[in-house]
Design a protein around this motif. Structure first.
Motif, mmCIF file in Angstrom:
data_model
loop_
_atom_site.group_PDB
_atom_site.id
_atom_site.type_symbol
_atom_site.label_atom_id
_atom_site.label_comp_id
_atom_site.label_asym_id
_atom_site.label_seq_id
_atom_site.Cartn_x
_atom_site.Cartn_y
_atom_site.Cartn_z
ATOM 1 N N VAL A 38 0.843 -1.196 0.000
ATOM 2 C CA VAL A 38 0.000 0.000 0.000
ATOM 3 C C VAL A 38 0.880 1.248 0.000
ATOM 4 N N GLU A 41 3.195 1.552 -3.374
ATOM 5 C CA GLU A 41 2.434 1.881 -4.587
ATOM 6 C C GLU A 41 1.513 3.082 -4.411
ATOM 7 N N SER A 43 -1.233 3.010 -3.012
ATOM 8 C CA SER A 43 -2.518 2.445 -3.425
ATOM 9 C C SER A 43 -3.467 2.385 -2.237
ATOM 10 N N PHE A 44 -4.746 2.449 -2.513
ATOM 11 C CA PHE A 44 -5.736 2.427 -1.449
ATOM 12 C C PHE A 44 -5.838 1.026 -0.851
ATOM 13 N N THR A 46 -7.768 -1.355 -0.285
ATOM 14 C CA THR A 46 -9.093 -1.890 -0.623
ATOM 15 C C THR A 46 -9.393 -3.189 0.115
ATOM 16 N N TYR A 180 -12.180 5.902 -4.549
ATOM 17 C CA TYR A 180 -12.407 4.594 -3.934
ATOM 18 C C TYR A 180 -13.633 4.557 -3.034
ATOM 19 N N ASP A 221 1.641 11.357 -4.433
ATOM 20 C CA ASP A 221 2.963 10.809 -4.136
ATOM 21 C C ASP A 221 3.558 11.543 -2.934
ATOM 22 N N GLY A 227 -1.232 5.555 1.419
ATOM 23 C CA GLY A 227 -2.386 4.761 1.021
ATOM 24 C C GLY A 227 -3.715 5.483 1.136
ATOM 25 N N ASN A 229 -4.718 7.915 -0.659
ATOM 26 C CA ASN A 229 -5.155 8.295 -2.001
ATOM 27 C C ASN A 229 -5.923 9.622 -1.978
#
Length: 435
Positions: A38, A41, A43-44, A46, A180, A221, A227, A229
């Protein structure tokens, strides 16, 4: 890994809450295993949200009559801190969902609402609770707009009345869960011809992610909390109706200034990050970190002294923080508000101190991205910067409340055009207290 009984008096914790904390600690190792990807990247998380939804946590603060768990604000804070031991980004975004639920839950119960206002409020909150419970919908609560201090001026995102409802245009910066979540709680200012935008015209609407005119833009970023987002949310002539209100017109201004603990709900995340850093340090010095050689480092007196300092600091932060959230309610006393401000300050500053000391104690290897402490250190740096209760704002608020009587607050020297406008003012509270 620590257990709730290591830092809470469990005789004061309801069995339902103890069970929820146990569930989080059972899921926690899986969250921790996912946290590196997470973070790497941006990234969320999820998968973590699916696990939380499956276990019923989306209804944490929703009243039991709507199928939720009915946890108090203090009980929610305990759960949030427990999640953050394993993944800070999951806990921080989880707060955004629960804040929308909490505003509908706790502000409805404020004693300064009239029966007519509550009657108008009731179907609106029932709609949101139903979405969370039946649809397992996730909510975001973007407020920051960038370029101005949103604790002091009316929101730049504005709505204008049109036939059948309103159209919203504007933007939100750092919109956590962007792309998300299922719904965005949009705080905006209703504007009228010939009248300058005013705090008292603040409105809250719930907007579905697929609504025409709503877009997510920008890259994400950041240094820490990667994470979440938290990209930009753009609104262009987004049409909403009265059924899309989170609460009726005027309720926000009557309630939020008198529920100041509601603004401290970011602190559970950083309380948990601090605990996670301490837990990692203990495991590392015992040689019990999964995937690492089982090297015992406990014989070094310098490391034992450092651990004792960490524990002493963590224990006093936790004690004040738990007391402050145990007292969380509408219409608090001045003493309760000052303790909350002090707890917020100590958590946000203490998380940074704890993670820095953890790295220093564990040594150079702890700076490697293959180990979680480096991520915790970066995550911990973010808390003190987050409005409305940044560390600098807390220093000001505590000093003002300590040195001035309540009837002197509006004339106390300071940043009259800035963050001072979100200072709690007790019975004299007004729309200047809006964040």
């Amino acid at each position: 890994m620590s257990k709730p009984a290591d830092y809470y008096d469990m005789s004061r914790v309801r069995p339902e809450v103890a069970a929820a904390l146990a569930k989080i600690n059972a899921m926690g190792p899986v969250f921790a295993a996912r946290a590196k990807a997470v973070d790497d990247e941006a990234s969320f998380p999820t998968a973590n949200y699916k696990d939380l939804a499956d276990a019923g946590f989306l209804g944490l603060t929703i009243p039991e009559e709507f199928g939720g768990w009915g946890f108090s604000m203090g009980e929610y804070a305990m759960v949030g801190a427990e999640i953050a031991k394993y993944c800070g980004a999951t806990a921080l975004t989880f707060n955004m969902h629960n804040s929308s639920m909490a505003w509908s839950r706790f502000m409805f119960d404020m004693p300064n609402l009239t029966p007519e206002e509550k009657a108008e409020f009731a179907p609106l909150r029932a709609r949101q609770f139903s979405r969370a419970m039946k649809e397992r919908a996730i909510y975001s609560q973007p407020i920051s707009e960038g370029g101005q201090n949103w604790t002091s001026k009316p929101n730049q995102t504005q709505c204008r009345a049109v036939e059948g409802g309103w159209k919203i245009s504007g933007f939100k910066k750092f919109a956590s869960l962007a792309g998300y979540c299922d719904y965005y709680t949009i705080v905006c200012t209703e504007v009228f011809e010939g009248i300058e935008p005013r705090h008292e015209d603040t409105m809250l609407f719930v907007v579905h992610k697929d609504t025409v005119g709503l877009t997510v833009k920008g890259e994400w970023d950041p240094l820490g909390m990667r994470g979440t987002n938290s990209r930009d949310l753009i609104l262009k002539d987004v049409f909403v109706t009265k059924d899309d209100l989170l609460m009726p017109r005027g309720i926000f201004g009557k309630t939020l200034p008198n529920w100041p603990h509601m603004m401290a709900t970011l602190s559970p995340t950083y309380m948990g990050v601090a605990q996670g850093a301490y837990d990692f340090t203990i495991a590392y010095l015992k040689g019990q970190v999964p995937g690492q050689p089982p090297i015992d480092r406990r014989m070094y007196a310098t490391k034992r002294v450092a651990v004792s300092k960490m524990y002493a600091r963590l224990a006093n932060i936790r004690a004040l923080w738990w007391q402050a959230f145990s007292e969380a309610k509408g219409m608090p006393s001045k003493a309760e508000v000052m303790r909350m401000y002090a707890a917020q300050y100590n958590v946000m500053e203490g998380a940074q101190e704890m993670t820095a000391l953890a790295i220093r104690t564990c040594g150079g290897q702890s700076m490697l991205k293959s180990l979680p402490l480096e991520r915790m250190y970066r995550d911990s740096r973010c808390g003190a910067l987050m409005l409305p209760y940044t560390s600098e704002i807390m220093e000001d608020y505590i000093g003002v409340l300590a040195l001035y009587d309540m009837d002197e607050l509006d004339t106390a020297p300071g940043d009259e055009g800035g963050a001072r406008n979100s200072l709690w003012r007790g019975d004299a509270g007004s729309l200047r207290g809006l964040r």
